[in-house]
Design a protein around this motif. Structure first.
Motif, short mmCIF file in Angstrom:
data_model
loop_
_atom_site.label_atom_id
_atom_site.label_comp_id
_atom_site.label_asym_id
_atom_site.label_seq_id
_atom_site.Cartn_x
_atom_site.Cartn_y
_atom_site.Cartn_z
N ASN A 1 0.82 -1.21 0.00
CA ASN A 1 0.00 0.00 0.00
C ASN A 1 0.85 1.27 0.00
O ASN A 1 0.37 2.34 -0.39
CB ASN A 1 -0.95 0.01 1.20
CG ASN A 1 -2.04 -1.06 1.06
OD1 ASN A 1 -2.43 -1.41 -0.05
ND2 ASN A 1 -2.50 -1.58 2.19
N ALA B 1 1.02 2.84 -3.45
CA ALA B 1 -0.24 3.11 -4.15
C ALA B 1 -0.54 4.59 -4.34
O ALA B 1 -1.47 4.94 -5.07
CB ALA B 1 -1.40 2.45 -3.39
N TYR B 2 0.25 5.46 -3.71
CA TYR B 2 -0.03 6.90 -3.75
C TYR B 2 1.12 7.63 -4.44
O TYR B 2 2.29 7.44 -4.09
CB TYR B 2 -0.20 7.44 -2.33
CG TYR B 2 -1.36 6.79 -1.59
CD1 TYR B 2 -2.65 7.31 -1.70
CD2 TYR B 2 -1.16 5.67 -0.79
CE1 TYR B 2 -3.71 6.72 -1.03
CE2 TYR B 2 -2.22 5.07 -0.13
CZ TYR B 2 -3.49 5.60 -0.25
OH TYR B 2 -4.55 5.01 0.41
N ASN C 1 -8.81 3.82 1.54
CA ASN C 1 -8.36 4.91 0.69
C ASN C 1 -8.02 6.14 1.54
O ASN C 1 -8.90 6.77 2.12
CB ASN C 1 -9.46 5.28 -0.32
CG ASN C 1 -9.00 6.32 -1.33
OD1 ASN C 1 -8.02 7.03 -1.12
ND2 ASN C 1 -9.72 6.43 -2.43
N ARG C 2 -6.75 6.49 1.61
CA ARG C 2 -6.26 7.62 2.40
C ARG C 2 -5.77 8.76 1.51
O ARG C 2 -4.95 9.58 1.93
CB ARG C 2 -5.13 7.16 3.33
CG ARG C 2 -5.50 6.02 4.27
CD ARG C 2 -6.48 6.45 5.33
NE ARG C 2 -6.89 5.33 6.18
CZ ARG C 2 -7.78 5.43 7.17
NH1 ARG C 2 -8.34 6.60 7.43
NH2 ARG C 2 -8.11 4.37 7.88
N GLU C 3 -6.30 8.83 0.31
CA GLU C 3 -5.85 9.84 -0.65
C GLU C 3 -6.01 11.26 -0.10
O GLU C 3 -5.08 12.07 -0.16
CB GLU C 3 -6.63 9.71 -1.95
CG GLU C 3 -6.26 10.76 -3.00
CD GLU C 3 -7.12 10.64 -4.25
OE1 GLU C 3 -6.79 9.80 -5.11
OE2 GLU C 3 -8.12 11.39 -4.36
N THR D 1 -1.46 14.56 -3.98
CA THR D 1 -1.32 13.11 -3.92
C THR D 1 -2.57 12.45 -4.49
O THR D 1 -3.69 12.84 -4.17
CB THR D 1 -1.12 12.63 -2.47
OG1 THR D 1 0.16 13.05 -2.01
CG2 THR D 1 -1.20 11.11 -2.37
N LYS D 2 -2.35 11.43 -5.32
CA LYS D 2 -3.45 10.68 -5.89
C LYS D 2 -3.27 9.18 -5.60
O LYS D 2 -2.14 8.68 -5.56
CB LYS D 2 -3.51 10.88 -7.42
CG LYS D 2 -4.07 12.21 -7.87
CD LYS D 2 -5.59 12.23 -7.71
CE LYS D 2 -6.18 13.45 -8.39
NZ LYS D 2 -7.67 13.47 -8.22
N LEU D 3 -4.38 8.50 -5.40
CA LEU D 3 -4.35 7.04 -5.31
C LEU D 3 -4.30 6.49 -6.72
O LEU D 3 -5.24 6.63 -7.50
CB LEU D 3 -5.60 6.53 -4.59
CG LEU D 3 -5.77 5.01 -4.54
CD1 LEU D 3 -4.63 4.36 -3.76
CD2 LEU D 3 -7.12 4.64 -3.93
N THR D 4 -3.19 5.89 -7.07
CA THR D 4 -3.01 5.39 -8.44
C THR D 4 -2.80 3.88 -8.48
O THR D 4 -2.75 3.28 -9.57
CB THR D 4 -1.79 6.06 -9.10
OG1 THR D 4 -0.62 5.84 -8.29
CG2 THR D 4 -2.02 7.55 -9.27
N THR E 1 -3.56 -0.20 -6.54
CA THR E 1 -4.61 -1.02 -5.94
C THR E 1 -4.28 -1.28 -4.48
O THR E 1 -3.19 -1.78 -4.16
CB THR E 1 -4.74 -2.36 -6.69
OG1 THR E 1 -5.03 -2.10 -8.07
CG2 THR E 1 -5.86 -3.20 -6.09
N LEU E 2 -5.22 -0.95 -3.61
CA LEU E 2 -5.02 -1.14 -2.17
C LEU E 2 -5.27 -2.60 -1.78
O LEU E 2 -6.11 -3.28 -2.38
CB LEU E 2 -5.93 -0.22 -1.38
CG LEU E 2 -5.66 1.28 -1.53
CD1 LEU E 2 -6.74 2.10 -0.84
CD2 LEU E 2 -4.28 1.65 -0.98
#
Length: 321
Positions: free
Chosen positions: A68, A71-72, A297-299, A314-317, A319-320
Motif C-alpha cells: 500500500n 499506491a499513492y 483509501n487515504r488519498e 497526492t493521488k491514489l493510483t 490497488t489497495l
C-alpha cells in the motif's frame, strides 16, 4: 589537485561563517542550518533518492500490507512515500555461546521478507526505500544494554546480513518494549551500548544503507560516548509521539535530518496532519513521520500532507490491499 580545491572550499566556507557571525556550540554544532539549503537538499536527494522533507511511513505488517505504500503518487509520477518501514523485527534474549541479544522475526515479518519479490522490490522500483525496524520484545534486552562492544558487533553483523540477504535499504532502531531491568540476570543498561551499535552497524553495512532512529527509551541518554555522537552515524531521527510536533535533541544531527512531526494515519485528525506538514516545511525539518497505513483509501489525508510538504497533490493510483 582535488585536495587543494577541497581545502580552498573549506577555507572559503569558514570565512563565510565568520563574516555572518555564526557560532556553533561544541555539543550541538549541526543544529546550525547549512549555508545553502538548496545544495544540502540536492545532496540528500542524490545520496538516497529522497524528497526533502522525506515522507516516512511505518507499516504494521501484522495486519497491514507493505504494498500500500506504493499506491499513492505525486503529479510527476513519483511516490508520495519515500521510506517504508517494516514494523517490526525484535531483539530477543539469547544465551548460547555467551551471546545476550538475537534478532527475531515473527511469521508476519518473515512473510514480508520471504515474499520480497511482491512486497519489497515493487516499492523499490518506484523509488521507495524499504527499512526494517528493530525493537525490544519485553525480554529486558534492547539497543541500550549490549554488555560489550563485541556483542554489539555480533548483533550488528546479524542485522547487516538480514539487510543484505533481503535486499533492504537499511534499518530503523526503536528502543520501545525492551523493559530493561524487569528480569533478573539480564544485562544492565550500558552508557556505551547505543554508540557501539551505531558504529558497528556502519562498519557492517555498505555506506549507502540508511540508519534511522525512533528517538525513545533508555538509548536517548546514550547518544554521546567516548567522543562520539549518535548523529555522526544516523541518516535521520524521528520524534516518536503520534499526534504531536516537537523538536528532538540528537547530538550531531541538525534539523534537516530530523522529523518533528509524527501522525497516525488512522487516528490523528487530517487537519492536524496538514498543519504539521506546513510547519515541517516552514521550520525546515528533513522528514515527516507517519504510521498505520491500512487498506482504506487515504488519498485525501495524504494529499493534505503532500500539499504542505511539497505543494503537490497526492493521488491514489495503485490497488489497495
Amino acid at each position: 589537485m582535488y585536495t587543494q580545491i577541497r581545502k580552498i572550499k573549506i577555507a572559503t566556507f569558514i570565512s563565510l561563517l565568520m563574516m555572518l557571525g555564526i557560532s556553533c556550540s561544541k555539543d550541538d554544532i549541526s543544529e546550525e542550518e547549512p549555508v545553502n539549503l538548496e545544495e544540502f537538499t540536492e545532496a540528500q536527494e542524490k545520496a538516497h533518492g529522497l524528497k526533502s522533507p522525506a515522507s516516512v511511513m511505518y507499516i504494521e505488517v501484522n495486519n497491514q500490507k507493505m504494498q500500500n505504500a506504493g499506491a499513492y503518487t505525486l503529479p510527476n509520477g513519483k511516490p508520495m512515500i519515500d521510506i517504508a518501514v517494516i514494523f517490526a523485527a525484535n531483539i530477543n534474549y539469547h544465551t548460547q555461546n555467551g551471546r545476550t541479544h538475537k534478532l527475531s522475526m515473527n511469521p508476519n515479518v518473515r512473510r514480508v521478507l520471504n515474499n520480497r519479490n511482491n512486497t519489497i522490490k515493487p516499492l523499490q522500483r518506484k523509488g521507495i526505500k524499504v527499512l526494517l525496524s528493530i525493537l525490544g520484545n519485553h525480554q529486558a534486552v534492547g539497543i541500550a544494554n549490549f554488555p560489550t562492544r563485541a556483542e554489539a558487533r555480533r548483533f550488528a553483523k546479524e542485522v547487516a546480513n538480514v539487510v543484505k540477504n533481503n535486499g533492504l535499504d537499511g534499518v530503523d532502531l526503536d528502543d520501545e518494549f525492551a523493559k530493561y531491568g524487569s528480569i533478573p540476570g539480564r544485562p544492565a543498561i550500558n552508557r556505551n551500548s547505543f554508540i557501539w551499535l551505531l558504529q558497528e552497524l556502519r562498519a557492517a553495512m555498505p555506506s549507502n544503507k540508511i540508519i534511522t532512529y525512533y528517538r525513545i527509551g533508555e538509548s536517548t541518554s546514550q547518544m554521546q560516548s567516548q567522543g562520539k555522537r549518535a548523529g555522526q552515524f544516523l541518516d535521520f531521527a524521528f520524534q516518536p509521539f503520534y499526534g504531536s510536533y516537537a523538536n528532538i535533541n540528537v547530538p550531531g544531527l541538525g534539523k534537516r535530518k530530523k522529523a518533528a512531526a509524527a501522525v497516525d494515519v488512522t487516528r490523528t485528525a487530517a487537519s492536524t496532519a496538514r498543519d504539521f506538514a506546513n510547519r515541517t516545511k516552514r521550520d525546515r525539518y528533513g522528514a515527516f513521520v507517519m504510521y498505520n497505513l491500512d487498506g482504506v483509501n487515504r488519498e485525501s489525508y495524504l494529499n493534505g500532507i503532500s500539499q504542505g510538504l511539497y505543494g503537490k497533490q497526492t493521488k491514489l493510483t495503485g490497488t489497495l490491499q
